[in-house]
Scaffold this active site. Structure first.
Site, PDB file in Angstrom:
ATOM      1  N   TYR A   1       0.783  -1.106   0.048  1.00 30.85           N
ATOM      2  CA  TYR A   1      -0.097   0.071  -0.061  1.00 30.85           C
ATOM      3  C   TYR A   1       0.799   1.051   0.032  1.00 30.85           C
ATOM      4  CZ  TYR A   1      -3.907  -3.078   1.416  1.00 30.85           C
ATOM      5  OH  TYR A   1      -4.891  -4.107   1.531  1.00 30.85           O
ATOM      6  N   ARG A   2       1.739   1.567  -1.066  1.00 34.38           N
ATOM      7  CA  ARG A   2       2.711   2.341  -1.091  1.00 34.38           C
ATOM      8  C   ARG A   2       2.112   3.748  -0.698  1.00 34.38           C
ATOM      9  NH1 ARG A   2       8.331   1.424  -1.817  1.00 34.38           N
ATOM     10  NH2 ARG A   2       8.617  -0.173  -3.294  1.00 34.38           N
TER      11      ARG A   2
END
Length: 538
Positions: free
Chosen positions: A476-477
Site C-alpha cells: 500500500y505504497r
C-alpha cells in the site's frame, strides 16, 4: 520497406497524438533503439511494437492501460520518454543494459496497482518497462503436490483461472482483486483471504527468475539465498526485474462459505466492531473476516455502516455453529451465507454477485485503462481499540464524510512464522488497517481537499496503532511517509520509510542491495538504499 513503415507510424502519430512530445526525446530514443537492437540482435524496424517513443501511436494506449490511479493519468502527469513493451526475457535484459548505459531511471510495471504510481511515474527523466506481455502461467500438478511458474505480468485472476483449469481442489493464497499484477503483488509480500490459513503469497514461492543489474537472468540457485529472500517481500524493483515466480499451490476444500453482514451505528455496530477485534484474529484459521467501516447518510442523518465480509474454508453449518458461540454480536444467520466452490468465492470477492452463475473466464478480464482518483494509507494495530476509541473514530469518519476503513485480521498461521523469515515484519499484529479514499471529481482543488481529509483522519488514528515506527504495508505504497532523493543523505531518507515498511528487516535488505546493485541503478522514490559510503581519509 519495413524501416519506412516504422517511420510512417512515427510521423503519423506526431500529427495525430494529443500527447505533447518532448523534442529532446528523439535522439534519446534513437540511441536507446540502437543499443536495444544490438543487444537483441533484432533489426530496428522489427521493434516498432516493443520500443515505444512518445511519438509512437502505441505509446499513450500502452502507458495508460495499466495506470490504476486517475491522479496520475492526467495531461500534466509526468510521462516516460520511452515505454518498452517487453515480449521476451531478452527484451528485459536489453532494457536494463541500455537504460543503464544512457543513465536514465527505469520504472518496471507489472499490473500498475501500486497506489502512488511508483511503477510508472517519476519527476526525473525515465523509461517504463511494461511487463504485461510476460504473463505466461505453467501449472504442474505432478510437481510438489501442485506448482506453477507465473510470469510477472500475469494478473492474479489469470493465476486463479489457470489453477482452476488444472485442479478443482487447489488454490493460491493471494489478493482478492483479480487485476493486480503478480510480480509486484508477490514481491511486496502480498496477501489474501486465506492469510490466516496459509500466510502470505511469498511463503509459497520456491523459485524465481530475475534480471539483475548486469543483465543476467538468475534463478534461485544462481542468485543466492540472500537475494531470493529480499525479493520475497522487500519489493523486487529495488534489486532487479522480476521475470517470474515459481509458486507452490495449496489445497482448498470442495465447498467454502462466504457471507456479508452489515450493521449501522443504530444497530449496535459499535459493540459488533469492538468484539470483532477479539474474535477475528483468534478464531479458526479457516475463517477470514474482513471488517469495513464507511460513513453513510440515512434520511439526512450521518451514521456509520460496519460490514463484515468473510470466507470460511468449510461448510455453512460448521460456520454458523462456530460464530454462534464466538461472535453472537454479529448475528449471523443461514440466509446471510452462501456455499460455493473456491473459484466461485474468488469471483464473489471480486464483487461478482452472481458468482455461482458466471463462468471463471471473467477472471481473465484485465480491465485496461480503468482508474478512479484515490489515495490509500495503512496502519497496524497490536492492542484492541477500546469502545471509547472506536466511538471517537466513528465520529471522525462521519466528519470526514467519505473515507472508509478496512480491517484485515491476522492471527492463525501468521503468528507462527518468524518475522525475519521474509522481509515482511508485521506477522504478529492483530490486524492491518487500510485507509481508503476515492473520489470522482477531477482537478487539483478536489484532490487537495480529499488528500487533506485523508491526512487528517490518519492523524486521528495515531493513538490506536503501532508507534516508533508507525508501521506501514509495502504494497500500500504511501509517498507521504518519506521520499528518497538519492542524494548524499539517501540512506537516512530511506531509513524513515524503510523502518516503517520492513522493521528490523531493513538492515538485511540494505546489505543485499549494496551487494547486488552497489551503484543503485534500480531505484525509485521509496527503494531500498545502498549502505552509505564512508568518507575517504585524507
Amino acid at each position: 520497406m519495413k524501416k519506412l513503415s516504422c517511420l510512417v507510424i512515427i510521423f503519423f502519430s506526431l500529427a495525430s497524438s494529443s500527447l505533447a512530445v518532448d523534442p529532446s526525446s528523439q535522439p534519446i530514443y534513437e540511441s536507446f533503439l540502437k543499443c536495444f537492437s544490438n543487444q537483441t540482435c533484432t533489426a530496428p524496424d522489427k521493434l516498432c511494437d516493443v520500443v515505444l517513443p512518445q511519438s509512437s501511436a502505441s505509446f499513450t494506449p500502452t502507458l495508460r492501460a495499466y495506470i490504476r490511479n486517475a491522479r496520475y493519468n492526467t495531461s500534466t502527469s509526468p510521462k516516460p520518454l520511452i515505454v518498452i513493451a517487453a515480449r521476451s526475457e531478452a527484451h528485459v535484459q536489453a532494457t536494463v543494459l541500455c537504460t543503464k548505459s544512457l543513465n536514465f531511471q527505469l520504472k518496471t510495471r507489472s499490473g500498475g496497482h501500486d497506489y502512488d504510481g511508483l511503477s510508472y511515474i517519476s519527476n526525473r527523466p525515465y523509461f517504463v518497462l511494461d511487463m504485461s506481455y510476460l504473463r505466461n502461467i505453467t501449472v504442474d500438478m505432478a510437481d510438489e503436490g501442485g506448482s506453477a511458474w507465473v510470469g510477472a505480468g500475469a494478473t492474479l485472476g489469470e493465476v486463479y483461472y489457470n489453477i482452476w483449469q488444472n485442479s478443482k481442489s487447489h488454490g493460491f493464497p493471494a489478493g482478492v482483486c483479480p487485476t493486480v499484477g503478480a510480480g509486484g503483488h508477490i514481491s511486496g509480500g502480498g496477501y489474501g483471504n486465506m492469510i490466516r490459513k496459509y500466510g502470505l503469497s511469498v511463503d509459497y514461492v520456491t523459485d524465481a527468475k530475475i534480471v539483475d543489474v548486469n543483465g543476467r537472468v538468475l534463478d534461485r540457485k544462481s542468485m543466492g539465498e540472500d537475494l531470493f529472500w529480499a525479493i520475497g517481500g522487500g519489493g523486487g524493483a529495488s534489486f532487479g526485474v522480476i521475470l517470474a515466480f515459481k509458486i507452490k499451490l495449496v489445497p482448498v476444500p470442495p465447498t467454502v462459505t462466504v457471507f456479508r453482514v452489515e450493521k449501522m451505528l443504530e444497530e449496535n455496530a459499535l459493540d459488533m466492531v469492538h468484539k470483532w477485534q477479539f474474535v477475528a484474529p483468534k478464531t479458526s484459521p479457516d475463517l477470514f473476516m474482513r471488517l469495513m467501516l464507511q460513513p453513510k447518510t440515512l434520511n439526512t442523518t450521518q451514521t456509520v455502516r460496519a460490514s463484515v465480509v468473510a470466507l470460511y474454508l468449510g461448510r455453512q453449518s460448521d460456520l454458523l455453529s462456530l460464530l454462534g458461540t464466538e461472535f453472537p454480536e454479529l448475528g449471523l444467520r443461514a440466509e446471510n451465507c452462501t456455499e460455493m466452490t473456491w473459484i466461485q468465492s474468488v469471483m464473489w470477492w471480486a464483487n461478482s454477485d452472481n458468482a455461482t452463475l458466471v463462468q471463471p473466464e471473467i477472471l481473465l478480464n484485465r480491465e485496461p485503462d480503468s482508474a478512479s482518483f484515490l489515495k490509500r494509507k495503512s496502519d497496524y494495530v497490536e492492542t484492541e481499540i477500546s469502545k471509547e476509541g472506536l466511538s471517537f473514530l466513528f465520529t471522525k469518519l462521519m466528519e470526514t464524510g467519505k473515507l472508509g476503513l478496512v480491517f484485515n485480521p491476522y492471527g492463525g498461521i501468521m503468528c507462527q512464522v518468524p518475522t525475519t523469515k521474509t522481509p515482511f515484519p508485521h506477522r504478529k499484529r492483530l490486524f492491518k488497517v487500510q485507509h481508503s479514499m476515492n473520489w470522482k471529481d477531477a482537478g487539483i482543488e478536489a484532490e487537495n481537499s480529499f488528500m487533506e481529509k485523508t491526512r487528517s483522519f490518519y492523524s486521528y488514528m495515531a493513538p490506536f496503532v503501532t508507534k516508533n515506527p508507525r508501521h506501514t504495508y509495502l504494497n500500500y505504497r504511501d509517498l507521504e511517509i518519506g521520499i528518497n532523493s538519492h542524494g548524499p543523505n539517501s540512506y537516512r531518507e530511506a531509513e524513515v520509510y524503510g523502518r516503517k515498511y520492513f522493521g528490523e528487516n531493513f538492515d538485511r535488505l540494505v546489505k543485499v542491495k549494496t551487494a547486488v546493485d552497489p551503484e543503485n541503478f534500480f531505484r525509485d522514490e521509496q527503494s531500498v538504499p545502498t549502505l552509505p559510503t564512508k568518507p575517504s581519509m585524507r
